[in-house]
Design a protein around this motif. Structure first.
Motif, PDB file in Angstrom:
ATOM      1  N   LEU A 181      85.852  63.405  21.211  1.00 10.92           N
ATOM      2  CA  LEU A 181      86.678  62.676  22.174  1.00 10.92           C
ATOM      3  C   LEU A 181      85.967  61.413  22.646  1.00 10.92           C
ATOM      4  O   LEU A 181      86.589  60.415  22.959  1.00 10.92           O
ATOM      5  N   LYS A 182      84.618  61.481  22.707  1.00 14.47           N
ATOM      6  CA  LYS A 182      83.792  60.322  23.071  1.00 14.47           C
ATOM      7  C   LYS A 182      82.424  60.531  22.460  1.00 14.47           C
ATOM      8  O   LYS A 182      81.847  61.600  22.600  1.00 14.47           O
ATOM      9  N   LEU A 183      81.925  59.508  21.800  1.00 12.06           N
ATOM     10  CA  LEU A 183      80.568  59.557  21.252  1.00 12.06           C
ATOM     11  C   LEU A 183      79.678  58.619  22.037  1.00 12.06           C
ATOM     12  O   LEU A 183      80.111  57.539  22.449  1.00 12.06           O
ATOM     13  N   ALA A 184      78.433  59.035  22.247  1.00  6.11           N
ATOM     14  CA  ALA A 184      77.472  58.189  22.949  1.00  6.11           C
ATOM     15  C   ALA A 184      77.292  56.894  22.162  1.00  6.11           C
ATOM     16  O   ALA A 184      77.280  56.897  20.931  1.00  6.11           O
ATOM     17  N   SER A 185      77.154  55.789  22.881  1.00  4.84           N
ATOM     18  CA  SER A 185      77.020  54.499  22.209  1.00  4.84           C
ATOM     19  C   SER A 185      75.563  54.107  21.980  1.00  4.84           C
ATOM     20  O   SER A 185      75.294  53.056  21.434  1.00  4.84           O
TER      21      SER A 185
END
Length: 186
Positions: A181-185
């Motif tokens: 859903l969200k990956l660390a940048s």
């Protein structure tokens, strides 16, 4: 009189070909009376997916979790106590995640309920300033199937290859396909 935690033991073999992490781990899990088999097995899965290749920067540990609101379900701390990785389960609120983001080098969340997508849609915009946050959804039908692996004494193999997760025991096997859903940048 309060109910006590039930102790579960898991012999966990991890072969994570995506991260080149391999090893055997003996886990002792204190399952609280309010914790379901599904949640306990997601904790074990999160451990397998995040265990470091070595313990040079500290080891990944199951924390007090449900019994201490100031701790995550799992964490990796270095020898000074600095939190390298904070791992939560379920659907924590945005304030908890931002606080964890301020304390840890990396924060991961593993949602496993059918309502995870709804929860995420409600807080996603509030977490845009959390670049070190990763959020994963384990499809609920897969997490419910994983719950059936729960025993007081378990021998589990977790293999990760090309983003797919394969969990097996002497009696059964399961493929898990997590959704990012969200990956660390960073």
């Amino acid at each position: 009189m309060a109910l006590k935690a039930t102790i579960h033991k898991a012999q966990l073999q991890v072969a994570d070909m995506d991260r080149h992490v391999y090893g055997e781990h003996n886990l002792t899990i204190a399952r609280q009376p309010s914790e379901t088999d599904e949640r306990m097995m997601i904790r074990i899965l999160a451990f397998a997916l995040n265990v470091p290749a070595d313990e040079m920067r500290g080891k990944l540990e199951l924390s007090k979790g449900l019994t201490d609101v100031d701790e995550p379900e799992l964490w990796q701390r270095d020898l000074t106590g600095h939190i390298l990785h904070w791992i939560d389960l379920g659907q924590p609120d945005d304030r908890r995640l931002l606080k964890a983001h301020g304390r840890a080098e990396h924060v991961s969340v593993y949602g496993y309920s059918y309502s995870t997508a709804i929860w995420w849609a409600g807080i996603e915009a509030k977490l845009t300033r959390a670049p070190r946050l990763s959020v994963w959804q384990i499809p609920s039908e897969q997490s419910l199937a994983l719950a059936k692996f729960a025993q007081r004494s378990m021998q589990l193999q977790v293999t990760v290859q090309d983003g797919g997760i394969y969990v097996s025991s002497s009696a059964d096997s399961l493929e898990i396909t997590p959704i990012a859903l969200k990956l660390a940048s960073e």
